[in-house]
Design a protein around this motif. Structure first.
Motif, PDB file in Angstrom:
ATOM      1  N   SER A  28       0.839  -1.194   0.000  1.00  0.00           N
ATOM      2  CA  SER A  28       0.000   0.000   0.000  1.00  0.00           C
ATOM      3  C   SER A  28       0.880   1.252   0.000  1.00  0.00           C
ATOM      4  N   LEU A  29       1.918   1.217   0.833  1.00  0.00           N
ATOM      5  CA  LEU A  29       2.852   2.342   0.874  1.00  0.00           C
ATOM      6  C   LEU A  29       3.513   2.548  -0.493  1.00  0.00           C
ATOM      7  N   LEU A  30       3.931   1.441  -1.099  1.00  0.00           N
ATOM      8  CA  LEU A  30       4.623   1.538  -2.384  1.00  0.00           C
ATOM      9  C   LEU A  30       3.687   2.092  -3.465  1.00  0.00           C
ATOM     10  N   ALA A  31       2.426   1.615  -3.452  1.00  0.00           N
ATOM     11  CA  ALA A  31       1.458   2.123  -4.430  1.00  0.00           C
ATOM     12  C   ALA A  31       1.287   3.628  -4.253  1.00  0.00           C
ATOM     13  N   GLY A  32       1.193   4.055  -2.979  1.00  0.00           N
ATOM     14  CA  GLY A  32       1.071   5.485  -2.698  1.00  0.00           C
ATOM     15  C   GLY A  32       2.278   6.259  -3.216  1.00  0.00           C
ATOM     16  N   ILE A  33       3.466   5.679  -3.031  1.00  0.00           N
ATOM     17  CA  ILE A  33       4.692   6.354  -3.483  1.00  0.00           C
ATOM     18  C   ILE A  33       4.684   6.487  -5.009  1.00  0.00           C
ATOM     19  N   PHE A  34       4.262   5.423  -5.706  1.00  0.00           N
ATOM     20  CA  PHE A  34       4.187   5.483  -7.175  1.00  0.00           C
ATOM     21  C   PHE A  34       3.235   6.583  -7.620  1.00  0.00           C
ATOM     22  N   LEU A  35       2.036   6.576  -7.027  1.00  0.00           N
ATOM     23  CA  LEU A  35       1.043   7.588  -7.425  1.00  0.00           C
ATOM     24  C   LEU A  35       1.581   8.986  -7.152  1.00  0.00           C
ATOM     25  N   TYR A  42       4.633   9.916  -7.119  1.00  0.00           N
ATOM     26  CA  TYR A  42       5.676  10.258  -8.091  1.00  0.00           C
ATOM     27  C   TYR A  42       5.056  10.664  -9.416  1.00  0.00           C
ATOM     28  N   PHE A  43       4.011   9.935  -9.845  1.00  0.00           N
ATOM     29  CA  PHE A  43       3.414  10.262 -11.140  1.00  0.00           C
ATOM     30  C   PHE A  43       2.634  11.556 -11.094  1.00  0.00           C
ATOM     31  N   SER A  44       2.072  11.899  -9.925  1.00  0.00           N
ATOM     32  CA  SER A  44       1.289  13.135  -9.883  1.00  0.00           C
ATOM     33  C   SER A  44       2.156  14.357  -9.623  1.00  0.00           C
ATOM     34  N   THR A  45       3.228  14.228  -8.834  1.00  0.00           N
ATOM     35  CA  THR A  45       4.009  15.428  -8.537  1.00  0.00           C
ATOM     36  C   THR A  45       5.458  15.330  -9.019  1.00  0.00           C
ATOM     37  N   ASN A 100      -4.612  13.504  -1.488  1.00  0.00           N
ATOM     38  CA  ASN A 100      -5.240  12.742  -2.567  1.00  0.00           C
ATOM     39  C   ASN A 100      -5.097  11.245  -2.290  1.00  0.00           C
ATOM     40  N   LEU A 101      -5.434  10.453  -3.284  1.00  0.00           N
ATOM     41  CA  LEU A 101      -5.382   8.996  -3.105  1.00  0.00           C
ATOM     42  C   LEU A 101      -3.985   8.539  -2.699  1.00  0.00           C
ATOM     43  N   ALA A 102      -2.976   9.141  -3.327  1.00  0.00           N
ATOM     44  CA  ALA A 102      -1.598   8.752  -3.000  1.00  0.00           C
ATOM     45  C   ALA A 102      -1.347   8.930  -1.513  1.00  0.00           C
ATOM     46  N   ALA A 103      -1.766  10.084  -0.973  1.00  0.00           N
ATOM     47  CA  ALA A 103      -1.538  10.356   0.446  1.00  0.00           C
ATOM     48  C   ALA A 103      -2.250   9.321   1.308  1.00  0.00           C
ATOM     49  N   TYR A 104      -3.470   8.952   0.925  1.00  0.00           N
ATOM     50  CA  TYR A 104      -4.223   8.025   1.771  1.00  0.00           C
ATOM     51  C   TYR A 104      -3.656   6.611   1.704  1.00  0.00           C
ATOM     52  N   LEU A 105      -3.104   6.234   0.544  1.00  0.00           N
ATOM     53  CA  LEU A 105      -2.463   4.915   0.465  1.00  0.00           C
ATOM     54  C   LEU A 105      -1.220   4.876   1.361  1.00  0.00           C
ATOM     55  N   ILE A 106      -0.446   5.954   1.334  1.00  0.00           N
ATOM     56  CA  ILE A 106       0.729   6.025   2.204  1.00  0.00           C
ATOM     57  C   ILE A 106       0.284   5.992   3.660  1.00  0.00           C
ATOM     58  N   LEU A 107      -0.777   6.753   3.948  1.00  0.00           N
ATOM     59  CA  LEU A 107      -1.307   6.789   5.320  1.00  0.00           C
ATOM     60  C   LEU A 107      -1.700   5.383   5.766  1.00  0.00           C
ATOM     61  N   ALA A 108      -2.351   4.628   4.879  1.00  0.00           N
ATOM     62  CA  ALA A 108      -2.778   3.271   5.242  1.00  0.00           C
ATOM     63  C   ALA A 108      -1.570   2.410   5.577  1.00  0.00           C
ATOM     64  N   GLY A 109      -0.498   2.552   4.786  1.00  0.00           N
ATOM     65  CA  GLY A 109       0.714   1.792   5.077  1.00  0.00           C
ATOM     66  C   GLY A 109       1.278   2.144   6.447  1.00  0.00           C
TER      67      GLY A 109
END
Lengths: 594, 87
Positions: A160-167, A169-172, A186-195
């Motif tokens: 989940s953390l890795l997915a957030g990091i990818f998102l 990177y692609f958005s910013t 955004n979604l990236a932040a919440y995926l990182i938060l979940a991790g």
């Protein structure tokens, strides 16, 4: 200190890991003490802020050494805890536990100094892999299973953390590990938060914690209780300060741990639930997000690492000596292990925030932060949880291990825990009391300037009233609390039972469908159809393909023979005639064209 | 030293109990005279509020959790092991 000297403290541990296996006997023990001591000294010498060890890796720039006040608080306590834990395990003949533990501490330090998400992720996974070794090294069937569950759950969190990091990177295109604005999450932040939340053991992502810590080795659980959740607290404080959602989550955590601690019969699992409860204070403090609350979260993490390790050491000493950690199988040990009792009691009083103990000066900062921000329900919920904390850790744990029965319900142990364990407990107990008596030493390290005085008459009075009347309640209701050899179902039921159901589904349904239906289908229809197709192919190959190729070969041969007959008859006069004709034509053409 | 002290306390249980009760009572008495500077809410102004809060919290946590446990959550010690054996 204002120097530009930087050497990564994690590297001390990693280098130590490379050398340790080659040492034996007394040299090995001395080296074991020297490595964490060097790390503590090194952390003391680091500059107070700055960014070091940049490393360009393809398109990404990795930052291994980002230092500011917040990372220094955690680095300080992480290295001190490494000394205490190493001393506690000094008697072990199996040095591999120290290897895993040092890898674990090094990874935690790597996370604390990471300046970007990729570096963080690297050490984040290291944290998981080294700690699962500490679970497996207990070498019982139960701990091996628990280790696999721990591994799978943390892999999910890491993904989940890795997915957030990818998102992200692609958005910013920017992976630096800094505070995220709560309004633009955004979604990236919440995926990182979940991790992060999974590692902080926030319900419903918490069940791995009692499962793993209750099954790890005695020394392993002392290390584990300090690093995984507190690294997550650090990352949350770094990136998600002021996220409102964390306040209710933190309060729920604090109370959830308390409720489950009542149900728990295993001392180490009870303490694990109290980690969840205590981390709840930190998560709530981070959610409140004011300077006071963030300070409180960091201070509480600092104090918590020491007193929780002390508690795990006390209970671990009992487990080491008697081989038992269940209340229903313990009792009456006061005559046999008095020092372990005293140290555990110090840990219990610290976690319960008794005045003059470390919890008093740190926990109250978070609660005061909640009052200051006028979040009354959070302040009251956390105060309620602190009554429950004393009830279990301060009263239930010592009472049911050391008292309760006149004599232990088993062959009494011959003596105290090994001396090195007592020394480690003594150091931790000293730290707990020292921080309680001199809170300024802790407050000076915190990320923001502190304007808070824990020792006011009202605060002391409030604490004593809550704690002592909780004690009254405990002794009046102690019969109701008597240990029962039962387990309380937690949310790990879903994946433990769920995995069983899934396997049963595979075995009973999928395997049968495969055997009965798919195999039949195969035999009756697919195989005959394939046979027909194969014979058609054979015919096609034989007649069509071979026919064409053979035919064209034959025809080429015949044509070649005919042409040879026409063009190369072997008669000299014909060759001469042809040559003369060509020459005449050439002469003629030259004459005409010129 | 520690063992002797605990043994002494165990031999004089009545005295220890009296001592504890007197501490509780004196806490309540002192609370009447404590200066209250920045009360956070109503409870801070009532003497003995936190004592009642602590006692109630303790009773509530024990009773509610045990009720939850016996009603829904408790399973035998070998619950997960027996599940594995069924296979």
């Amino acid at each position: 200190m204002h120097t530009d000297f930087f050497f990564h403290p994690a590297l001390i541990f990693f280098l130590g890991m490379c050398v340790l296996p080659f040492l034996r006997g007394i040299t090995q023990k001395i080296f074991m003490l020297a490595v964490p001591a060097t790390a503590v000294a090194l952390v003391g010498m680091l500059p107070s802020h700055g960014s070091f060890w940049h490393c360009q890796c393809g398109d990404f720039s990795l930052v291994f050494g980002r230092i500011d006040r917040m990372s220094m608080v955690f680095a300080n306590v992480f290295t001190i805890m490494a000394i205490i834990g190493t001393i506690y395990g000094l008697h072990l003949k199996d040095y591999r536990q120290h290897l895993a533990a040092w890898g674990y501490v090094g990874s935690a330090l790597g996370c604390v100094f990471a300046g970007d998400y990729l570096t963080l992720f690297l050490f984040w996974e290291g944290l998981m892999i080294t700690s699962v070794c500490l679970v497996w090294m207990r070498r019982t069937k139960e701990s091996i299973n628990a280790g696999f569950r721990y591994f799978l759950v943390h892999t999910a969190g890491g993904l989940s953390l890795l997915a957030g990091i990818f998102l992200l990177y692609f958005s910013t295109g920017d992976l630096s590990f800094t505070a995220i604005d709560p309004d633009n999450a955004n979604l990236a932040a919440y995926l990182i938060l979940a991790g992060f939340l999974l590692n902080a053991a926030v319900p419903p992502l918490h069940a791995w914690l009692p499962d793993a810590y209750g099954s790890a080795t005695v020394v392993g659980s002392v290390f584990m209780c300090a690093y995984t959740t507190k690294t997550a607290v650090y990352t949350l404080a770094r990136a998600f300060a002021g996220f409102d959602i964390l306040v209710p989550l933190g309060v729920i955590m604090a109370l959830y741990g308390v409720v489950y601690a009542v149900l728990e019969n295993d001392a180490r699992r009870l303490l694990s639930y109290h980690i969840i409860s205590q981390v709840g204070y930190m998560v709530a403090g981070i959610g409140i997000g004011t300077a006071m609350a963030i300070n409180g979260a960091c201070a509480h993490a600092y104090a918590h690492i020491l007193y929780k390790a002390l508690l795990f050491m006390g209970v671990g000493a009992v487990l080491e000596v008697t081989g038992r950690s269940k209340f229903s199988e313990l009792g009456g040990l006061w005559k046999y292990m008095p020092w372990s009792f005293v140290f555990t009691l110090v840990g219990g009083l610290s976690i319960s925030a008794f005045p003059l103990f470390s919890g008093f000066v740190s926990k109250s900062m978070v609660v005061a932060g909640a009052w200051q921000s006028h979040i009354m329900w959070a302040a009251l919920g956390l105060t309620l949880a602190s009554a429950g904390t004393f009830l279990h850790t301060g009263l239930k744990v010592p009472y049911f291990i050391w008292f309760w029965k006149k004599e232990p319900p088993f062959e009494p142990p011959k003596g105290e825990a090994p001396f090195n364990m007592l020394v480690a407990m003594g150091i931790a107990a000293f730290m707990c009391i020292f921080l309680g008596v001199c809170p300024q030493a802790l407050y000076n390290m915190l990320p923001y300037p502190v304007d808070y005085h824990p020792y006011t008459p009202t605060h002391i009075m409030e604490s004593y009233q809550i704690l002592l009347f909780t004690m009254l309640g405990f002794f009046l209701l102690v019969k109701k609390l008597s240990p029962e050899p039962l387990i309380g179902l937690d949310l790990d039921w879903f994946y433990r039972k769920g995995a069983g159901i899934f396997m049963a589904f595979c075995r009973n349904v999928l395997a049968r469908v495969e055997k009965g239906f798919v195999m039949d289908l195969h035999d009756k229809f697919v195989l005959p159809a394939l046979a027909v197709f194969a014979s058609f192919s054979y015919w096609h190959d034989r007649r069509v393909v071979d026919g064409i190729i053979d035919g064209s070969a034959c025809k080429t041969m015949i044509l070649g023979n005919y042409l040879r007959g026409v063009m190369q008859p072997g008669i000299i006069s014909r060759y001469l005639a042809a040559m003369l004709t060509v020459i005449a034509a050439a002469v003629f053409l030259t004459v005409v064209l010129t | 030293m520690i063992i002797k002290f605990i043994q002494f306390c165990r031999d004089h249980m009545k005295m220890v109990k009296m001592f504890c009760w007197s501490i509780l009572l004196s806490l309540m008495a002192v609370d009447l005279f404590i200066p209250r500077h920045h009360p956070h809410f109503l409870g801070d102004e009532i003497p003995g509020f936190w004592a009642i809060f602590g006692f109630t919290a303790c009773a509530l946590i024990i009773i509610l959790s045990k009720w939850l446990g016996h009603k829904f959550l408790f399973r035998p010690d070998d619950y997960y092991d027996s599940m594995e054996k069924e296979k």
